[in-house]
Scaffold this motif. Sequence first.
Motif, short mmCIF file in Angstrom:
data_model
loop_
_atom_site.label_atom_id
_atom_site.label_comp_id
_atom_site.label_asym_id
_atom_site.label_seq_id
_atom_site.Cartn_x
_atom_site.Cartn_y
_atom_site.Cartn_z
N HIS A 1 26.99 53.79 47.56
CA HIS A 1 28.07 53.60 46.60
C HIS A 1 29.18 54.66 46.74
N THR B 1 29.60 45.32 42.54
CA THR B 1 29.69 45.88 41.19
C THR B 1 30.08 44.83 40.17
N LEU C 1 27.12 42.45 39.55
CA LEU C 1 26.15 43.15 38.72
C LEU C 1 26.62 43.21 37.26
N TYR D 1 22.24 49.82 40.20
CA TYR D 1 23.45 50.49 39.73
C TYR D 1 23.16 51.92 39.27
N CYS E 1 26.89 50.00 30.98
CA CYS E 1 27.00 49.58 32.38
C CYS E 1 28.02 48.47 32.55
N THR F 1 31.04 48.77 35.10
CA THR F 1 31.13 47.88 36.26
C THR F 1 32.36 46.98 36.23
#
Length: 362
Positions: A65, A77, A80, A193, A280, A284
Amino acid sequence: MKHNISVFQFALIIANTIITASLITLPQIMTQLSEQNTWLVPLITYPLVLFILLLCFKGEIHSIHEDPKSRLNKLFTIILGIFLLTTYLRDLRAFIDYISFYLLPNTPIEVISIVLSITLLYISASGLEVIARITVIQFVVLAVLILALPMLTVNEIDITNVVPIINKDGMSNMMKASFIFFPWMGEAFIAFYLVRFIGKKKDLNKGILLGVSLGFLLFFVLIITDIAVLGEQIVSDATYPNIIMIQEINITDFLDRIDLIIVIIWMPTLLSKLALTLYCIHKTLFQLKGKNSTELLPPLSLFLGILAIILFESNIQHLEYSFYTWTTIGIILEMVILIFFVVLKVKKHLKEKKADNQSNTH
Protein backbone atom coordinates in the motif's frame (compact mmCIF):
# COMPACT_ATOMS: atom_id res chain seq x y z
CA MET A 1 -3.40 11.38 16.14
CA LYS A 2 -1.81 7.91 16.13
CA HIS A 3 -2.92 5.27 13.64
CA ASN A 4 -0.75 2.32 14.70
CA ILE A 5 -2.12 -0.82 16.32
CA SER A 6 -0.38 -3.87 17.74
CA VAL A 7 -0.67 -7.39 16.31
CA PHE A 8 -2.72 -8.44 19.37
CA GLN A 9 -5.17 -5.57 18.82
CA PHE A 10 -5.27 -6.52 15.14
CA ALA A 11 -6.17 -10.11 16.07
CA LEU A 12 -8.98 -9.15 18.44
CA ILE A 13 -10.36 -6.67 15.92
CA ILE A 14 -10.63 -9.50 13.38
CA ALA A 15 -12.32 -11.79 15.92
CA ASN A 16 -14.69 -9.01 16.97
CA THR A 17 -15.54 -8.30 13.32
CA ILE A 18 -16.39 -11.95 12.73
CA ILE A 19 -18.57 -12.66 15.76
CA THR A 20 -20.44 -9.59 17.02
CA ALA A 21 -22.92 -9.05 14.18
CA SER A 22 -23.22 -12.68 13.06
CA LEU A 23 -24.51 -13.85 16.45
CA ILE A 24 -27.73 -11.79 16.14
CA THR A 25 -29.76 -13.80 13.62
CA LEU A 26 -27.29 -15.88 11.59
CA PRO A 27 -27.78 -19.04 13.74
CA GLN A 28 -31.49 -19.00 12.83
CA ILE A 29 -31.12 -19.00 9.06
CA MET A 30 -28.29 -21.54 9.16
CA THR A 31 -30.30 -23.91 11.36
CA GLN A 32 -33.27 -23.63 9.00
CA LEU A 33 -31.03 -25.12 6.32
CA SER A 34 -28.82 -27.66 8.08
CA GLU A 35 -30.88 -28.37 11.24
CA GLN A 36 -28.98 -30.22 13.98
CA ASN A 37 -25.89 -30.45 11.74
CA THR A 38 -25.46 -26.66 11.84
CA TRP A 39 -22.69 -26.75 14.45
CA LEU A 40 -20.54 -28.60 11.88
CA VAL A 41 -20.67 -25.68 9.42
CA PRO A 42 -18.05 -23.54 11.25
CA LEU A 43 -15.74 -26.56 11.33
CA ILE A 44 -16.07 -26.90 7.54
CA THR A 45 -15.59 -23.19 6.78
CA TYR A 46 -12.81 -22.41 9.25
CA PRO A 47 -9.91 -24.10 7.39
CA LEU A 48 -10.86 -22.34 4.13
CA VAL A 49 -11.00 -18.82 5.59
CA LEU A 50 -7.80 -19.35 7.60
CA PHE A 51 -5.96 -20.83 4.61
CA ILE A 52 -6.92 -17.89 2.36
CA LEU A 53 -5.76 -15.28 4.85
CA LEU A 54 -2.52 -17.04 5.81
CA LEU A 55 -1.68 -17.58 2.14
CA CYS A 56 -2.32 -13.93 1.31
CA PHE A 57 -0.26 -12.67 4.24
CA LYS A 58 2.65 -14.99 3.54
CA GLY A 59 5.88 -13.11 2.96
CA GLU A 60 6.36 -9.34 2.84
CA ILE A 61 3.09 -7.44 2.42
CA HIS A 62 3.81 -4.16 4.23
CA SER A 63 4.92 -2.38 1.06
CA ILE A 64 1.81 -3.19 -1.01
CA HIS A 65 0.00 0.00 0.00
CA GLU A 66 3.01 2.32 -0.19
CA ASP A 67 2.01 3.72 -3.59
CA PRO A 68 -1.30 5.57 -3.05
CA LYS A 69 -1.12 7.05 -6.57
CA SER A 70 -1.37 3.62 -8.19
CA ARG A 71 -4.70 3.20 -10.02
CA LEU A 72 -4.83 -0.46 -9.05
CA ASN A 73 -4.29 0.46 -5.40
CA LYS A 74 -7.03 3.10 -5.57
CA LEU A 75 -9.46 0.68 -7.19
CA PHE A 76 -8.69 -1.94 -4.53
CA THR A 77 -9.37 0.65 -1.81
CA ILE A 78 -12.66 1.73 -3.40
CA ILE A 79 -13.93 -1.86 -3.72
CA LEU A 80 -12.98 -2.54 -0.12
CA GLY A 81 -14.85 0.62 0.90
CA ILE A 82 -17.99 -0.50 -0.98
CA PHE A 83 -17.82 -3.87 0.75
CA LEU A 84 -17.53 -2.19 4.15
CA LEU A 85 -20.41 0.12 3.24
CA THR A 86 -22.75 -2.81 2.54
CA THR A 87 -21.81 -4.53 5.80
CA TYR A 88 -22.20 -1.30 7.78
CA LEU A 89 -25.76 -0.72 6.53
CA ARG A 90 -26.63 -4.36 7.20
CA ASP A 91 -25.23 -4.37 10.73
CA LEU A 92 -26.52 -0.93 11.69
CA ARG A 93 -30.07 -1.78 10.69
CA ALA A 94 -29.82 -5.14 12.48
CA PHE A 95 -28.67 -3.32 15.63
CA ILE A 96 -31.50 -0.78 15.31
CA ASP A 97 -34.13 -3.50 14.86
CA TYR A 98 -32.72 -5.48 17.78
CA ILE A 99 -32.84 -2.49 20.13
CA SER A 100 -36.34 -1.60 18.93
CA PHE A 101 -37.62 -5.16 19.38
CA TYR A 102 -35.90 -6.13 22.62
CA LEU A 103 -35.01 -2.99 24.57
CA LEU A 104 -36.99 0.05 23.34
CA PRO A 105 -40.17 -1.18 21.61
CA ASN A 106 -41.95 2.17 22.00
CA THR A 107 -39.11 4.30 20.62
CA PRO A 108 -39.22 5.20 16.89
CA ILE A 109 -36.43 3.53 14.97
CA GLU A 110 -35.49 6.91 13.49
CA VAL A 111 -34.58 8.17 16.96
CA ILE A 112 -32.58 5.02 17.69
CA SER A 113 -30.74 5.40 14.39
CA ILE A 114 -29.78 9.03 15.06
CA VAL A 115 -28.57 8.29 18.60
CA LEU A 116 -26.51 5.33 17.38
CA SER A 117 -25.07 7.38 14.52
CA ILE A 118 -23.96 10.15 16.86
CA THR A 119 -22.39 7.59 19.21
CA LEU A 120 -20.55 5.90 16.33
CA LEU A 121 -19.40 9.29 15.05
CA TYR A 122 -17.89 10.14 18.44
CA ILE A 123 -16.02 6.82 18.63
CA SER A 124 -14.85 6.86 15.01
CA ALA A 125 -13.57 10.44 15.24
CA SER A 126 -11.27 9.34 18.10
CA GLY A 127 -9.12 7.39 15.66
CA LEU A 128 -8.11 3.81 15.01
CA GLU A 129 -5.93 3.40 18.08
CA VAL A 130 -8.78 4.39 20.42
CA ILE A 131 -11.18 2.04 18.61
CA ALA A 132 -8.63 -0.78 18.95
CA ARG A 133 -8.20 -0.21 22.70
CA ILE A 134 -11.96 -0.15 23.27
CA THR A 135 -12.39 -3.32 21.20
CA VAL A 136 -9.75 -5.24 23.17
CA ILE A 137 -11.26 -4.41 26.56
CA GLN A 138 -14.83 -5.17 25.56
CA PHE A 139 -14.11 -8.21 23.43
CA VAL A 140 -12.11 -10.00 26.13
CA VAL A 141 -15.10 -9.73 28.49
CA LEU A 142 -17.50 -10.97 25.79
CA ALA A 143 -15.21 -13.88 24.86
CA VAL A 144 -14.98 -15.08 28.48
CA LEU A 145 -18.75 -14.86 28.80
CA ILE A 146 -19.44 -16.84 25.61
CA LEU A 147 -16.94 -19.54 26.57
CA ALA A 148 -18.71 -19.82 29.94
CA LEU A 149 -22.19 -20.28 28.41
CA PRO A 150 -22.00 -24.12 28.11
CA MET A 151 -21.24 -24.31 31.84
CA LEU A 152 -23.98 -21.82 32.71
CA THR A 153 -26.57 -23.82 30.73
CA VAL A 154 -25.27 -27.31 31.54
CA ASN A 155 -28.52 -28.30 33.28
CA GLU A 156 -30.53 -27.47 30.15
CA ILE A 157 -28.28 -29.19 27.59
CA ASP A 158 -29.61 -32.22 25.74
CA ILE A 159 -26.79 -33.98 23.89
CA THR A 160 -29.21 -35.75 21.58
CA ASN A 161 -30.09 -32.37 20.04
CA VAL A 162 -26.63 -32.09 18.48
CA VAL A 163 -26.16 -35.66 17.26
CA PRO A 164 -25.33 -35.18 13.55
CA ILE A 165 -27.33 -36.93 10.85
CA ILE A 166 -24.94 -37.44 7.95
CA ASN A 167 -26.61 -38.38 4.68
CA LYS A 168 -26.86 -37.02 1.15
CA ASP A 169 -29.48 -34.41 2.04
CA GLY A 170 -27.62 -33.47 5.21
CA MET A 171 -24.38 -32.83 3.33
CA SER A 172 -26.22 -30.78 0.70
CA ASN A 173 -27.91 -28.66 3.37
CA MET A 174 -24.60 -28.07 5.16
CA MET A 175 -23.09 -26.83 1.90
CA LYS A 176 -26.00 -24.39 1.52
CA ALA A 177 -25.52 -23.19 5.09
CA SER A 178 -21.78 -22.83 4.45
CA PHE A 179 -22.53 -20.68 1.41
CA ILE A 180 -24.51 -18.26 3.61
CA PHE A 181 -21.98 -18.51 6.46
CA PHE A 182 -18.82 -17.85 4.43
CA PRO A 183 -19.35 -14.16 3.53
CA TRP A 184 -20.08 -13.31 7.17
CA MET A 185 -16.78 -14.88 8.18
CA GLY A 186 -15.18 -13.30 5.12
CA GLU A 187 -15.55 -9.95 6.85
CA ALA A 188 -12.15 -10.88 8.26
CA PHE A 189 -10.86 -9.54 4.90
CA ILE A 190 -10.90 -6.13 6.58
CA ALA A 191 -7.42 -7.30 7.59
CA PHE A 192 -6.28 -6.44 4.04
CA TYR A 193 -6.86 -2.78 4.84
CA LEU A 194 -5.87 -2.72 8.53
CA VAL A 195 -2.49 -4.36 7.92
CA ARG A 196 -1.03 -1.02 6.84
CA PHE A 197 -1.62 0.37 10.35
CA ILE A 198 0.28 -2.35 12.21
CA GLY A 199 3.48 -0.98 13.64
CA LYS A 200 5.42 -4.26 13.96
CA LYS A 201 4.48 -6.93 11.40
CA LYS A 202 6.82 -9.65 12.68
CA ASP A 203 4.05 -11.80 14.17
CA LEU A 204 1.35 -10.95 11.63
CA ASN A 205 0.55 -14.58 10.79
CA LYS A 206 0.10 -15.33 14.49
CA GLY A 207 -2.33 -12.41 14.68
CA ILE A 208 -4.33 -13.77 11.74
CA LEU A 209 -4.37 -17.25 13.29
CA LEU A 210 -5.48 -15.95 16.69
CA GLY A 211 -8.15 -13.60 15.32
CA VAL A 212 -9.80 -16.02 12.90
CA SER A 213 -9.57 -18.98 15.31
CA LEU A 214 -11.06 -17.04 18.21
CA GLY A 215 -13.91 -15.66 16.09
CA PHE A 216 -14.83 -19.10 14.76
CA LEU A 217 -14.49 -20.69 18.20
CA LEU A 218 -16.90 -18.24 19.80
CA PHE A 219 -19.47 -18.67 17.02
CA PHE A 220 -19.11 -22.46 17.27
CA VAL A 221 -19.70 -22.36 21.03
CA LEU A 222 -22.77 -20.18 20.57
CA ILE A 223 -24.42 -22.24 17.86
CA ILE A 224 -23.76 -25.65 19.44
CA THR A 225 -25.06 -24.35 22.78
CA ASP A 226 -28.16 -22.91 21.08
CA ILE A 227 -29.03 -26.24 19.48
CA ALA A 228 -28.08 -28.33 22.51
CA VAL A 229 -30.25 -26.23 24.85
CA LEU A 230 -33.21 -25.31 22.62
CA GLY A 231 -33.26 -27.92 19.88
CA GLU A 232 -33.04 -27.17 16.17
CA GLN A 233 -36.77 -26.45 15.81
CA ILE A 234 -36.78 -23.52 18.26
CA VAL A 235 -33.47 -22.15 16.94
CA SER A 236 -34.76 -22.18 13.35
CA ASP A 237 -38.05 -20.46 14.34
CA ALA A 238 -36.72 -17.80 16.75
CA THR A 239 -35.58 -14.44 15.38
CA TYR A 240 -33.02 -14.07 18.18
CA PRO A 241 -32.17 -17.63 19.31
CA ASN A 242 -29.20 -16.58 21.43
CA ILE A 243 -31.45 -14.48 23.66
CA ILE A 244 -33.82 -17.41 24.22
CA MET A 245 -30.84 -19.65 25.00
CA ILE A 246 -29.45 -17.12 27.49
CA GLN A 247 -32.84 -16.86 29.18
CA GLU A 248 -32.50 -20.56 30.03
CA ILE A 249 -29.65 -19.71 32.42
CA ASN A 250 -30.89 -20.20 35.96
CA ILE A 251 -28.28 -19.25 38.55
CA THR A 252 -30.55 -18.13 41.40
CA ASP A 253 -34.26 -17.60 41.94
CA PHE A 254 -33.96 -13.83 42.24
CA LEU A 255 -31.61 -13.23 39.28
CA ASP A 256 -34.02 -14.03 36.45
CA ARG A 257 -33.02 -11.36 33.89
CA ILE A 258 -29.40 -12.28 33.39
CA ASP A 259 -30.01 -11.94 29.64
CA LEU A 260 -30.09 -8.15 30.08
CA ILE A 261 -26.65 -8.24 31.73
CA ILE A 262 -25.24 -10.28 28.85
CA VAL A 263 -26.81 -8.00 26.25
CA ILE A 264 -25.24 -4.98 27.96
CA ILE A 265 -21.85 -6.72 27.66
CA TRP A 266 -22.40 -7.59 23.98
CA MET A 267 -23.73 -4.25 22.71
CA PRO A 268 -20.47 -2.26 23.13
CA THR A 269 -18.60 -4.85 21.06
CA LEU A 270 -21.01 -4.34 18.16
CA LEU A 271 -20.66 -0.58 18.59
CA SER A 272 -16.88 -1.03 18.32
CA LYS A 273 -17.27 -3.04 15.12
CA LEU A 274 -19.60 -0.46 13.59
CA ALA A 275 -17.28 2.40 14.63
CA LEU A 276 -14.32 0.63 13.03
CA THR A 277 -16.31 0.00 9.85
CA LEU A 278 -17.41 3.64 9.70
CA TYR A 279 -13.82 4.76 10.22
CA CYS A 280 -12.58 2.52 7.40
CA ILE A 281 -15.41 3.62 5.05
CA HIS A 282 -14.40 7.21 5.61
CA LYS A 283 -10.73 6.41 4.99
CA THR A 284 -11.28 4.26 1.90
CA LEU A 285 -13.93 6.26 0.05
CA PHE A 286 -13.23 9.86 1.05
CA GLN A 287 -9.51 10.10 1.68
CA LEU A 288 -7.96 8.55 -1.41
CA LYS A 289 -5.81 11.66 -1.91
CA GLY A 290 -4.11 11.13 1.44
CA LYS A 291 -5.85 13.93 3.36
CA ASN A 292 -6.46 13.40 7.07
CA SER A 293 -9.46 15.68 7.39
CA THR A 294 -12.44 14.36 9.35
CA GLU A 295 -14.84 17.02 8.10
CA LEU A 296 -16.83 14.51 6.04
CA LEU A 297 -17.22 12.03 8.91
CA PRO A 298 -20.24 13.71 10.65
CA PRO A 299 -22.40 14.01 7.50
CA LEU A 300 -21.32 10.52 6.43
CA SER A 301 -22.36 8.99 9.75
CA LEU A 302 -25.77 10.71 9.79
CA PHE A 303 -26.40 9.96 6.10
CA LEU A 304 -25.71 6.25 6.57
CA GLY A 305 -27.93 6.22 9.67
CA ILE A 306 -30.80 7.67 7.61
CA LEU A 307 -30.03 5.34 4.68
CA ALA A 308 -30.26 2.29 6.96
CA ILE A 309 -33.87 3.30 7.72
CA ILE A 310 -34.89 4.28 4.18
CA LEU A 311 -33.53 1.20 2.42
CA PHE A 312 -35.53 -1.29 4.50
CA GLU A 313 -39.24 -0.70 5.12
CA SER A 314 -39.44 -3.50 7.68
CA ASN A 315 -37.36 -5.98 9.62
CA ILE A 316 -38.43 -8.72 7.19
CA GLN A 317 -36.97 -6.83 4.23
CA HIS A 318 -33.73 -6.36 6.12
CA LEU A 319 -33.50 -10.07 6.96
CA GLU A 320 -34.13 -11.01 3.33
CA TYR A 321 -31.39 -8.62 2.27
CA SER A 322 -28.97 -9.92 4.91
CA PHE A 323 -29.33 -13.61 4.09
CA TYR A 324 -30.06 -13.61 0.38
CA THR A 325 -29.05 -10.43 -1.43
CA TRP A 326 -26.04 -9.59 0.74
CA THR A 327 -24.79 -13.18 0.71
CA THR A 328 -24.29 -13.00 -3.04
CA ILE A 329 -22.99 -9.41 -2.99
CA GLY A 330 -20.67 -10.22 -0.08
CA ILE A 331 -19.10 -13.27 -1.74
CA ILE A 332 -18.59 -11.41 -5.03
CA LEU A 333 -16.98 -8.40 -3.34
CA GLU A 334 -14.81 -10.59 -1.11
CA MET A 335 -13.55 -12.56 -4.11
CA VAL A 336 -12.78 -9.33 -6.00
CA ILE A 337 -10.96 -7.93 -2.93
CA LEU A 338 -8.98 -11.17 -2.67
CA ILE A 339 -8.00 -11.09 -6.35
CA PHE A 340 -6.94 -7.44 -6.19
CA PHE A 341 -4.85 -8.05 -3.08
CA VAL A 342 -3.05 -10.99 -4.72
CA VAL A 343 -2.47 -8.97 -7.91
CA LEU A 344 -1.04 -6.05 -5.89
CA LYS A 345 1.23 -8.43 -4.01
CA VAL A 346 2.48 -10.15 -7.17
CA LYS A 347 2.95 -6.80 -8.92
CA LYS A 348 4.99 -5.47 -6.01
CA HIS A 349 7.08 -8.65 -5.93
CA LEU A 350 7.83 -8.45 -9.68
CA LYS A 351 8.71 -4.76 -9.35
CA GLU A 352 11.17 -5.47 -6.53
CA LYS A 353 12.65 -8.42 -8.40
CA LYS A 354 13.16 -6.24 -11.49
CA ALA A 355 14.83 -3.54 -9.37
CA ASP A 356 17.16 -6.14 -7.82
CA ASN A 357 18.13 -7.46 -11.26
CA GLN A 358 18.89 -3.97 -12.49
CA SER A 359 21.02 -3.21 -9.43
CA ASN A 360 22.96 -6.47 -9.91
CA THR A 361 23.69 -5.70 -13.56
CA HIS A 362 25.13 -2.32 -12.59
